[in-house]
Design an enzyme around this catalytic site. Structure first.
Site, PDB file in Angstrom:
ATOM      1  N   HIS A  97       0.830  -1.198   0.000  1.00  0.00           N
ATOM      2  CA  HIS A  97       0.000   0.000   0.000  1.00  0.00           C
ATOM      3  C   HIS A  97       0.869   1.254   0.000  1.00  0.00           C
ATOM      4  O   HIS A  97       2.069   1.218   0.279  1.00  0.00           O
ATOM      5  CB  HIS A  97      -0.934  -0.016   1.201  1.00  0.00           C
ATOM      6  CG  HIS A  97      -2.071  -0.976   1.041  1.00  0.00           C
ATOM      7  ND1 HIS A  97      -3.135  -1.039   1.918  1.00  0.00           N
ATOM      8  CD2 HIS A  97      -2.322  -1.927   0.100  1.00  0.00           C
ATOM      9  CE1 HIS A  97      -3.985  -1.979   1.531  1.00  0.00           C
ATOM     10  NE2 HIS A  97      -3.510  -2.531   0.431  1.00  0.00           N
ATOM     11  N   GLU A 102       1.132   3.845   1.951  1.00  0.00           N
ATOM     12  CA  GLU A 102       1.823   4.234   3.179  1.00  0.00           C
ATOM     13  C   GLU A 102       3.105   3.428   3.373  1.00  0.00           C
ATOM     14  O   GLU A 102       4.140   3.972   3.776  1.00  0.00           O
ATOM     15  CB  GLU A 102       0.898   4.031   4.393  1.00  0.00           C
ATOM     16  CG  GLU A 102      -0.379   4.843   4.335  1.00  0.00           C
ATOM     17  CD  GLU A 102      -1.545   4.078   3.732  1.00  0.00           C
ATOM     18  OE1 GLU A 102      -2.666   4.230   4.237  1.00  0.00           O
ATOM     19  OE2 GLU A 102      -1.330   3.320   2.760  1.00  0.00           O
ATOM     20  N   CYS A 105      -1.934  -1.029   7.332  1.00  0.00           N
ATOM     21  CA  CYS A 105      -1.085   0.154   7.223  1.00  0.00           C
ATOM     22  C   CYS A 105      -1.048   0.943   8.521  1.00  0.00           C
ATOM     23  O   CYS A 105      -0.050   1.608   8.819  1.00  0.00           O
ATOM     24  CB  CYS A 105      -1.585   1.045   6.090  1.00  0.00           C
ATOM     25  SG  CYS A 105      -1.388   0.299   4.460  1.00  0.00           S
ATOM     26  N   TRP A 128     -20.786   1.167 -38.657  1.00  0.00           N
ATOM     27  CA  TRP A 128     -20.341   1.812 -37.428  1.00  0.00           C
ATOM     28  C   TRP A 128     -20.639   3.296 -37.516  1.00  0.00           C
ATOM     29  O   TRP A 128     -20.239   3.934 -38.482  1.00  0.00           O
ATOM     30  CB  TRP A 128     -18.851   1.592 -37.196  1.00  0.00           C
ATOM     31  CG  TRP A 128     -18.479   0.179 -37.015  1.00  0.00           C
ATOM     32  CD1 TRP A 128     -17.974  -0.679 -37.943  1.00  0.00           C
ATOM     33  CD2 TRP A 128     -18.589  -0.561 -35.805  1.00  0.00           C
ATOM     34  NE1 TRP A 128     -17.747  -1.913 -37.390  1.00  0.00           N
ATOM     35  CE2 TRP A 128     -18.120  -1.867 -36.070  1.00  0.00           C
ATOM     36  CE3 TRP A 128     -19.032  -0.285 -34.513  1.00  0.00           C
ATOM     37  CZ2 TRP A 128     -18.092  -2.868 -35.105  1.00  0.00           C
ATOM     38  CZ3 TRP A 128     -18.996  -1.264 -33.555  1.00  0.00           C
ATOM     39  CH2 TRP A 128     -18.531  -2.536 -33.852  1.00  0.00           C
ATOM     40  N   THR A 175     -29.998  -5.646 -28.203  1.00  0.00           N
ATOM     41  CA  THR A 175     -28.673  -5.361 -28.750  1.00  0.00           C
ATOM     42  C   THR A 175     -27.933  -6.653 -29.059  1.00  0.00           C
ATOM     43  O   THR A 175     -27.260  -6.778 -30.093  1.00  0.00           O
ATOM     44  CB  THR A 175     -27.866  -4.507 -27.750  1.00  0.00           C
ATOM     45  OG1 THR A 175     -28.513  -3.240 -27.584  1.00  0.00           O
ATOM     46  CG2 THR A 175     -26.444  -4.287 -28.225  1.00  0.00           C
ATOM     47  N   ASP A 186     -26.822  -7.375 -32.982  1.00  0.00           N
ATOM     48  CA  ASP A 186     -25.407  -7.243 -33.343  1.00  0.00           C
ATOM     49  C   ASP A 186     -24.598  -8.518 -33.141  1.00  0.00           C
ATOM     50  O   ASP A 186     -23.476  -8.614 -33.647  1.00  0.00           O
ATOM     51  CB  ASP A 186     -24.760  -6.124 -32.521  1.00  0.00           C
ATOM     52  CG  ASP A 186     -25.406  -4.769 -32.751  1.00  0.00           C
ATOM     53  OD1 ASP A 186     -26.033  -4.587 -33.814  1.00  0.00           O
ATOM     54  OD2 ASP A 186     -25.293  -3.899 -31.870  1.00  0.00           O
ATOM     55  N   HIS A 213     -30.768   1.974 -21.431  1.00  0.00           N
ATOM     56  CA  HIS A 213     -30.308   3.268 -20.922  1.00  0.00           C
ATOM     57  C   HIS A 213     -31.464   4.023 -20.261  1.00  0.00           C
ATOM     58  O   HIS A 213     -31.303   4.619 -19.186  1.00  0.00           O
ATOM     59  CB  HIS A 213     -29.746   4.118 -22.066  1.00  0.00           C
ATOM     60  CG  HIS A 213     -28.400   3.673 -22.531  1.00  0.00           C
ATOM     61  ND1 HIS A 213     -28.012   3.739 -23.855  1.00  0.00           N
ATOM     62  CD2 HIS A 213     -27.336   3.161 -21.867  1.00  0.00           C
ATOM     63  CE1 HIS A 213     -26.779   3.290 -23.973  1.00  0.00           C
ATOM     64  NE2 HIS A 213     -26.351   2.925 -22.788  1.00  0.00           N
TER      65      HIS A 213
END
Length: 348
Positions: free
Chosen positions: A25, A27, A61, A147, A173, A177, A273
């Site tokens: 880490h 620290e 830490c 595209w 979708t 596709d 969406h």
């Protein structure tokens, strides 16, 4: 993503950052650097996140700071991870080390949005991504979408996949596709099994022959218990079919959170969406805007659903940025209030 600096009498003695998962880490790295310059006794350590006080992949830490004899720790904000959640600060104070927090909180929060959303809000971070024409269409009136974006824009889009733990699309979708939805750039250190491909498919219309099922890595298909048709076929093809009473953003994100998925890239389509926007379950928006004009009243837009009736109720973005990417323009922004919500949740 954590950084630390060791300072004594105005002089920087050591710096460090968390370079990789499972590595030392920040620290510990900074203290090791300071050890080459006389050590950290009596020094102040500035760190972007509360030092951990538990044994995880690495030792705590907080103990390293105590053993180094530092006098003061200044952290940007607390760690909402239940394994830490104030315990690091408590351990330091119990050892007589002065602790302060609240410095540059927003800047530090931006470093770790997926981690903080996951632990503070109890769900994965959600990025909505789409490619559209300049007049806001994601396909022509005949449904052609590949595209819209340029080659440079498509590479940017693939880069987003490297930054997320999962990608999510609707079955529409997937059927239109037949995408692979995989990572292809090789940026992420994680193996394929660390990247989940998620399909929202209420009636299980995804065929077992779908291309994404022929590639390595987990595929999660979310379907509704009352509507699912023949889950055995998809399971035999390698998908994990998750049956829910209702397939909506909240239920899917809750299941992904349970699986430890910290971030999700939602690539559509418009109905998906729209569902996330209407539920208020998104944090970032990333858009590739191509210099094309598609037109057509029936051409699809990027955000579907019921829509917003009153402008005052429309979700807003803040911190909107724009940059060129080949001939395209990349637009990025945060859901308004996202940073403020997180800053409040991680305040000590």
């Amino acid at each position: 993503m954590v950084g630390a600096v060791v300072v004594r009498h105005g002089e920087i003695l050591g710096e460090g950052y968390h370079a990789r998962l499972g590595g030392p880490h920040a620290e510990v790295v900074a203290l090791a650097a300071a050890a080459q310059r006389g050590g950290s006794r009596g020094a102040t350590v500035y760190v972007t996140l509360e030092p951990c006080g538990h044994h995880g992949r690495t030792p705590p830490c907080a103990e390293a700071l105590i053993e180094a004899g530092v006098a003061r720790v200044v952290a940007c904000h607390g760690d909402p991870n239940p394994a830490v959640a104030g315990q690091g600060f408590e351990r330091l104070r119990a050892a007589g080390i002065a602790v302060e927090s609240g410095l540059l909180v927003e800047e530090a929060v931006r470093l770790n949005l997926p981690f903080l959303v996951f632990h503070a809000l109890g769900r994965p971070l959600v990025t909505l991504k789409w490619a559209m024409s300049l007049d806001g269409r994601i396909a022509t009136v005949d449904g052609e979408s590949q595209w819209i974006s340029s080659e440079e824009g498509r590479r940017w889009s693939l880069g987003l996949r490297e930054e997320h733990a999962a990608i999510l699309v609707g079955v529409g979708t997937a059927l239109a596709d037949d995408p692979s939805l995989n990572r292809r750039l090789g940026w992420a250190e994680a193996p394929p099994e660390a990247f989940s491909r998620v399909i929202l498919d209420r009636r299980l219309r995804l065929p077992p022959t779908a291309r994404l099922l022929t590639l390595p890595g987990p595929v999660l298909v979310y379907a509704e218990e009352a509507l699912a048709n023949n889950p055995a076929a998809l399971r035999a093809a390698g998908a994990e079919v998750v049956l829910l009473p209702r397939v909506d953003p909240a239920a899917v994100l809750a299941d992904l959170h349970r699986r430890g998925v910290q971030s999700v890239l939602v690539e559509g389509g418009g109905g998906i969406h729209g569902a996330f926007v209407e539920a208020g379950l998104f944090d970032r928006v990333a858009v590739d805007c191509a210099p094309r004009l598609l037109g057509g009243e029936s051409a699809l837009g990027p955000v579907g659903g019921q829509g917003i009736g009153a402008l005052a109720a429309a979700p807003r973005l803040e911190g909107l940025s724009a940059k060129e990417c080949g001939p395209d323009i990349i637009l990025r922004g945060l859901r308004q209030g996202c940073l403020q919500d997180l800053c409040k949740s991680v305040a000590e």
